[in-house]
Scaffold this active site. Structure first.
Site, PDB file in Angstrom:
ATOM      1  N   SER A 152       0.831  -1.210   0.000  1.00 43.31           N
ATOM      2  CA  SER A 152       0.000   0.000   0.000  1.00 43.31           C
ATOM      3  C   SER A 152       0.865   1.259   0.000  1.00 43.31           C
ATOM      4  O   SER A 152       2.009   1.252   0.435  1.00 43.31           O
ATOM      5  CB  SER A 152      -0.898   0.017   1.242  1.00 43.31           C
ATOM      6  OG  SER A 152      -1.720  -1.134   1.272  1.00 43.31           O
TER       7      SER A 152
HETATM    8  N1  SAH Z   1      -0.625  -4.830   4.219  1.00 45.47           N
HETATM    9  C1  SAH Z   1       0.053  -4.774   2.939  1.00 45.47           C
HETATM   10  C2  SAH Z   1      -0.908  -4.632   1.807  1.00 45.47           C
HETATM   11  C3  SAH Z   1      -1.017  -5.910   1.063  1.00 45.47           C
HETATM   12  S1  SAH Z   1      -2.182  -5.876  -0.257  1.00 45.47           S
HETATM   13  C4  SAH Z   1       1.115  -3.707   2.980  1.00 45.47           C
HETATM   14  O1  SAH Z   1       1.795  -3.619   3.967  1.00 45.47           O
HETATM   15  O2  SAH Z   1       1.302  -2.982   2.031  1.00 45.47           O
HETATM   16  C5  SAH Z   1      -3.531  -6.759   0.461  1.00 45.47           C
HETATM   17  C6  SAH Z   1      -3.278  -8.198   0.827  1.00 45.47           C
HETATM   18  O3  SAH Z   1      -4.513  -8.713   1.309  1.00 45.47           O
HETATM   19  C7  SAH Z   1      -2.855  -9.106  -0.309  1.00 45.47           C
HETATM   20  O4  SAH Z   1      -1.631  -9.691   0.014  1.00 45.47           O
HETATM   21  C8  SAH Z   1      -3.968 -10.139  -0.382  1.00 45.47           C
HETATM   22  O5  SAH Z   1      -3.509 -11.434  -0.704  1.00 45.47           O
HETATM   23  C9  SAH Z   1      -4.515 -10.088   1.021  1.00 45.47           C
HETATM   24  N2  SAH Z   1      -5.877 -10.592   1.196  1.00 45.47           N
HETATM   25  C10 SAH Z   1      -6.953 -10.436   0.392  1.00 45.47           C
HETATM   26  N3  SAH Z   1      -8.023 -11.072   0.921  1.00 45.47           N
HETATM   27  C11 SAH Z   1      -7.614 -11.629   2.093  1.00 45.47           C
HETATM   28  C12 SAH Z   1      -8.239 -12.406   3.094  1.00 45.47           C
HETATM   29  N4  SAH Z   1      -9.514 -12.780   3.007  1.00 45.47           N
HETATM   30  N5  SAH Z   1      -7.495 -12.799   4.146  1.00 45.47           N
HETATM   31  C13 SAH Z   1      -6.202 -12.456   4.276  1.00 45.47           C
HETATM   32  N6  SAH Z   1      -5.543 -11.727   3.346  1.00 45.47           N
HETATM   33  C14 SAH Z   1      -6.236 -11.319   2.264  1.00 45.47           C
END
Ligand code: SAH
Length: 305
Positions: A152
């Protein structure tokens, strides 16, 4: 930093302060090299945030935050570099000054909680992205992390954490969507215990790899479907969802402590719009919802892969 706090937040300080050994300097910093070993990323969803919206909710009480001792920031590798050792671009990127400039931009954009700003100044975001993208690590951009997911934007991470904290002391926080682990690392500087769930196994593994050299003791990573939450560790003082669903899963609402806050992007049925949504649990069966900024996140999906 007090001894107690140092025990709780020893975020890579030894790693980042120490002088690079000559062999490391020749081949690039060890941690950067480590990141280089991860598989190359597909360019996935862009995950950019839209215009920043109302800031009111996070402005609350700051007294606790003001009393917190400032985190000791890691020395820059530029400063740590031995005399006469030329520092390459990757080294410059690791510098505290680059992060400080990012933090100045966050502050200018309305992030005010000093704990959040300190955390953003401390966590080396370049260690969570592919080395090929490291030059962009401190720009306010979402970057691909593989598996069609993104890290993000710094402004969105700071905004969500500030909203979730609202100036309160946070004991226990749950993040849904670990991705590469960056936001979990930032949260670890603000909350006493951080739990984070990822549904894509290779990303869960990558987050572990990314976080290992930072030796953060207060993050627990879980592989699973975050829509179910983590009932065994509930209730949480805050829940941050880093992926957009069409609603906020009821299980997560139930895992908020009374008075706790959840921040999540929530999409519309047509998939065209997402709104950063703040939910406060006001009673055993009462929640209050506020819709804030326009954002764009990768989708919140069910099940694990
Ligand atoms: N927190 C991250 C952002 C990752 S993007 C950062 O530090 O930048 C969002 C993430 O959510 C992805 O890796 C995706 O695989 C995960 N995601 C989507 N649906 C999910 C769910 N139901 N449970 C856990 N993770 C999920």
């Amino acid at each position: 930093m007090t001894g107690e706090r140092a025990k709780r937040f020893p975020l890579g300080l030894e790693d980042l302060v120490r002088e690079p050994r000559r062999s490391e300097v020749r081949s690039g910093d060890a941690r950067v090299t480590k990141v280089a070993a991860v598989e190359s990323r597909a360019s996935g969803a862009s995950g950019v945030a839209g215009p920043q919206g109302a800031r009111a909710a996070a402005a609350g009480k700051r007294n606790d935050a003001a009393r917190q001792p400032a985190l000791r920031l890691p020395a820059t590798l530029e400063r740590a570099g031995a005399p006469n050792v030329p520092l390459n671009r990757a080294h410059a990127l690791t510098s505290e000054r680059v992060r400080e400039r990012m933090v100045e931009r966050l502050r200018a954009n309305g992030v005010a909680d000093p704990r959040v700003l300190n955390a953003m100044a401390t966590v080396p975001r370049h260690m969570f992205v592919d080395p090929g993208l490291a030059t962009q690590a401190y720009e306010d951009a979402a970057l691909p992390i593989g598996h069609h997911q993104t890290i993000s934007k710094p402004s969105v991470v700071a905004r969500m954490i500030e909203l979730a904290a609202a100036g309160r002391e946070l004991n226990s926080v749950l993040e849904i969507g670990t991705g590469c682990g960056y936001q979990a690392a930032v949260l670890s500087q603000v909350a006493r215990d951080v739990y984070s769930i990822e549904r894509v196994r290779p990303l869960y593994e990558r987050a572990k790899t990314n976080l290992r050299p930072l030796r953060i003791p207060n993050i627990r990573l879980h592989y699973g479907d975050g829509r179910i939450g983590l009932p065994a560790a509930a209730p949480f003082d805050a829940i941050v969802i880093a992926a957009a669903g069409l609603d906020v899963p009821q299980a997560l609402l139930e895992q908020l402590a009374i008075g706790a806050r959840l921040v999540a992007p929530v999409g519309t049925q047509d998939g065209q719009t997402q709104v950063l949504t703040l939910v406060e649990r006001t009673g055993p069966t009462q929640w209050r919802e506020s819709r804030l900024d326009r954002v764009f996140f990768v989708p919140l999906k069910s099940g694990v892969i």
